[in-house]
Design a protein around this motif. Structure first.
Motif, PDB file in Angstrom:
ATOM      1  N   LEU A   1       0.838  -1.194   0.000  1.00 52.28           N
ATOM      2  CA  LEU A   1       0.000   0.000   0.000  1.00 52.28           C
ATOM      3  C   LEU A   1       0.877   1.250   0.000  1.00 52.28           C
ATOM      4  CD1 LEU A   1      -2.595  -1.116   2.683  1.00 52.28           C
ATOM      5  CD2 LEU A   1      -2.893  -1.114   0.202  1.00 52.28           C
ATOM      6  N   ASP A   2       0.702   2.105  -0.976  1.00 51.15           N
ATOM      7  CA  ASP A   2       1.426   3.373  -1.063  1.00 51.15           C
ATOM      8  C   ASP A   2       0.443   4.473  -0.680  1.00 51.15           C
ATOM      9  OD1 ASP A   2       3.232   5.384  -1.593  1.00 51.15           O
ATOM     10  OD2 ASP A   2       2.922   5.318  -3.763  1.00 51.15           O
ATOM     11  N   LEU A   3       0.500   4.934   0.570  1.00 50.63           N
ATOM     12  CA  LEU A   3      -0.538   5.808   1.101  1.00 50.63           C
ATOM     13  C   LEU A   3      -0.107   7.239   1.376  1.00 50.63           C
ATOM     14  CD1 LEU A   3      -2.064   3.245   3.622  1.00 50.63           C
ATOM     15  CD2 LEU A   3      -2.898   3.815   1.337  1.00 50.63           C
ATOM     16  N   GLU A   4       1.168   7.545   1.312  1.00 50.78           N
ATOM     17  CA  GLU A   4       1.603   8.904   1.657  1.00 50.78           C
ATOM     18  C   GLU A   4       0.930   9.930   0.767  1.00 50.78           C
ATOM     19  OE1 GLU A   4       5.718   9.604   2.505  1.00 50.78           O
ATOM     20  OE2 GLU A   4       5.914   7.656   3.454  1.00 50.78           O
ATOM     21  N   GLY A   5       0.348  10.948   1.427  1.00 51.70           N
ATOM     22  CA  GLY A   5      -0.362  12.002   0.706  1.00 51.70           C
ATOM     23  C   GLY A   5      -1.842  11.718   0.524  1.00 51.70           C
ATOM     24  N   ALA A   6      -2.249  10.473   0.764  1.00 49.88           N
ATOM     25  CA  ALA A   6      -3.660  10.107   0.618  1.00 49.88           C
ATOM     26  C   ALA A   6      -4.441  10.505   1.867  1.00 49.88           C
ATOM     27  CB  ALA A   6      -3.792   8.603   0.393  1.00 49.88           C
ATOM     28  N   GLU A   7      -5.742  10.669   1.711  1.00 50.28           N
ATOM     29  CA  GLU A   7      -6.590  10.939   2.861  1.00 50.28           C
ATOM     30  C   GLU A   7      -6.604   9.702   3.754  1.00 50.28           C
ATOM     31  OE1 GLU A   7     -11.088  12.489   3.780  1.00 50.28           O
ATOM     32  OE2 GLU A   7     -10.074  13.035   1.920  1.00 50.28           O
ATOM     33  N   PHE A   8      -6.542   9.920   5.077  1.00 44.72           N
ATOM     34  CA  PHE A   8      -6.510   8.799   6.014  1.00 44.72           C
ATOM     35  C   PHE A   8      -7.795   7.982   5.913  1.00 44.72           C
ATOM     36  CE2 PHE A   8      -7.582   7.083  10.232  1.00 44.72           C
ATOM     37  CZ  PHE A   8      -6.563   6.164  10.327  1.00 44.72           C
ATOM     38  N   ASP A   9      -7.652   6.675   5.794  1.00 50.80           N
ATOM     39  CA  ASP A   9      -8.773   5.743   5.729  1.00 50.80           C
ATOM     40  C   ASP A   9      -8.504   4.631   6.744  1.00 50.80           C
ATOM     41  OD1 ASP A   9     -10.696   3.827   5.203  1.00 50.80           O
ATOM     42  OD2 ASP A   9     -10.255   3.684   3.065  1.00 50.80           O
ATOM     43  N   PRO A  10      -9.292   4.557   7.816  1.00 53.14           N
ATOM     44  CA  PRO A  10      -9.040   3.540   8.844  1.00 53.14           C
ATOM     45  C   PRO A  10      -9.256   2.110   8.360  1.00 53.14           C
ATOM     46  CG  PRO A  10     -11.111   4.667   9.270  1.00 53.14           C
ATOM     47  CD  PRO A  10     -10.437   5.397   8.131  1.00 53.14           C
ATOM     48  N   ASN A  11      -9.793   1.937   7.172  1.00 56.79           N
ATOM     49  CA  ASN A  11      -9.971   0.593   6.624  1.00 56.79           C
ATOM     50  C   ASN A  11      -8.679   0.017   6.070  1.00 56.79           C
ATOM     51  OD1 ASN A  11     -12.869   0.324   7.000  1.00 56.79           O
ATOM     52  ND2 ASN A  11     -13.007   1.948   5.476  1.00 56.79           N
ATOM     53  N   VAL A  12      -7.693   0.878   5.796  1.00 54.08           N
ATOM     54  CA  VAL A  12      -6.425   0.406   5.238  1.00 54.08           C
ATOM     55  C   VAL A  12      -5.203   0.841   6.038  1.00 54.08           C
ATOM     56  CG1 VAL A  12      -7.287   0.216   2.874  1.00 54.08           C
ATOM     57  CG2 VAL A  12      -6.255   2.348   3.627  1.00 54.08           C
ATOM     58  N   ALA A  13      -5.405   1.699   7.045  1.00 51.65           N
ATOM     59  CA  ALA A  13      -4.265   2.204   7.803  1.00 51.65           C
ATOM     60  C   ALA A  13      -4.632   2.399   9.267  1.00 51.65           C
ATOM     61  CB  ALA A  13      -3.780   3.525   7.218  1.00 51.65           C
ATOM     62  N   GLU A  14      -3.623   2.308  10.100  1.00 52.70           N
ATOM     63  CA  GLU A  14      -3.752   2.542  11.529  1.00 52.70           C
ATOM     64  C   GLU A  14      -2.931   3.792  11.868  1.00 52.70           C
ATOM     65  OE1 GLU A  14      -2.188   0.493  15.665  1.00 52.70           O
ATOM     66  OE2 GLU A  14      -2.268  -0.709  13.836  1.00 52.70           O
ATOM     67  N   ALA A  15      -3.582   4.806  12.403  1.00 49.98           N
ATOM     68  CA  ALA A  15      -2.873   6.034  12.779  1.00 49.98           C
ATOM     69  C   ALA A  15      -2.147   5.792  14.097  1.00 49.98           C
ATOM     70  CB  ALA A  15      -3.845   7.199  12.911  1.00 49.98           C
ATOM     71  N   VAL A  16      -0.839   5.949  14.091  1.00 47.19           N
ATOM     72  CA  VAL A  16      -0.072   5.782  15.324  1.00 47.19           C
ATOM     73  C   VAL A  16       0.194   7.119  15.988  1.00 47.19           C
ATOM     74  CG1 VAL A  16       0.951   3.584  14.662  1.00 47.19           C
ATOM     75  CG2 VAL A  16       2.131   5.682  14.088  1.00 47.19           C
ATOM     76  N   ALA A  17       0.022   8.213  15.231  1.00 47.49           N
ATOM     77  CA  ALA A  17       0.187   9.554  15.795  1.00 47.49           C
ATOM     78  C   ALA A  17      -0.428  10.578  14.852  1.00 47.49           C
ATOM     79  CB  ALA A  17       1.667   9.878  16.009  1.00 47.49           C
ATOM     80  N   VAL A  18      -0.785  11.703  15.444  1.00 44.62           N
ATOM     81  CA  VAL A  18      -1.243  12.858  14.679  1.00 44.62           C
ATOM     82  C   VAL A  18      -0.173  13.921  14.857  1.00 44.62           C
ATOM     83  CG1 VAL A  18      -3.036  14.615  14.480  1.00 44.62           C
ATOM     84  CG2 VAL A  18      -3.666  12.274  15.046  1.00 44.62           C
ATOM     85  N   VAL A  19       0.288  14.499  13.753  1.00 40.33           N
ATOM     86  CA  VAL A  19       1.381  15.463  13.811  1.00 40.33           C
ATOM     87  C   VAL A  19       0.952  16.780  13.187  1.00 40.33           C
ATOM     88  CG1 VAL A  19       3.175  13.695  13.792  1.00 40.33           C
ATOM     89  CG2 VAL A  19       2.358  14.624  11.634  1.00 40.33           C
ATOM     90  N   ALA A  20       1.567  17.865  13.641  1.00 41.51           N
ATOM     91  CA  ALA A  20       1.294  19.183  13.070  1.00 41.51           C
ATOM     92  C   ALA A  20       1.723  19.186  11.609  1.00 41.51           C
ATOM     93  CB  ALA A  20       2.066  20.254  13.843  1.00 41.51           C
ATOM     94  N   ALA A  21       0.868  19.757  10.769  1.00 43.84           N
ATOM     95  CA  ALA A  21       1.155  19.751   9.338  1.00 43.84           C
ATOM     96  C   ALA A  21       0.583  20.987   8.672  1.00 43.84           C
ATOM     97  CB  ALA A  21       0.574  18.501   8.692  1.00 43.84           C
ATOM     98  N   ASP A  22       0.998  21.198   7.461  1.00 45.76           N
ATOM     99  CA  ASP A  22       0.477  22.253   6.617  1.00 45.76           C
ATOM    100  C   ASP A  22      -1.029  22.044   6.444  1.00 45.76           C
ATOM    101  OD1 ASP A  22       0.169  23.239   3.469  1.00 45.76           O
ATOM    102  OD2 ASP A  22       1.583  24.397   4.684  1.00 45.76           O
TER     103      ASP A  22
END
Length: 67
Positions: A12-33
Motif C-alpha cells: 500500500l502506497d498511502l503517503e499524501g492520501a486521505e486517512f482511511d481507517p480501513n487500510v491504515a492505523e494512525a499511530v500519531a497525529v502530527v502538526a502539518a500544513d
C-alpha cells in the motif's frame, strides 16, 4: 517479500492520501500544513493487500493543521 509480490500481494502506497481507517492505523497525529490536514504524512510500517483484502494495515502518521 519478493515472492509475495509475485503472488499478488500489493504494498500500500498511502503517503499524501486521505486517512482511511480501513487500510491504515494512525499511530500519531502530527502538526502539518493545512493542505495535509487529515492526510497521511508518513508511513511508519507499510501495509499490504491481496486483491481487495487488506492483509496488514499500514501504520501511519496523520497530519493535522494547527489553528
Amino acid at each position: 517479500m519478493t515472492g509475495l509480490l509475485k503472488n499478488g500481494v500489493e504494498r500500500l502506497d498511502l503517503e499524501g492520501a486521505e486517512f482511511d481507517p480501513n487500510v491504515a492505523e494512525a499511530v500519531a497525529v502530527v502538526a502539518a500544513d493545512p493542505a495535509l490536514d487529515g492526510r497521511i504524512v508518513r508511513t511508519v510500517r507499510p501495509g499490504y493487500r491481496l486483491g481487495e483484502r487488506v492483509i496488514r494495515p499500514a501504520r501511519v502518521l496523520v497530519g493535522r493543521a494547527e489553528s
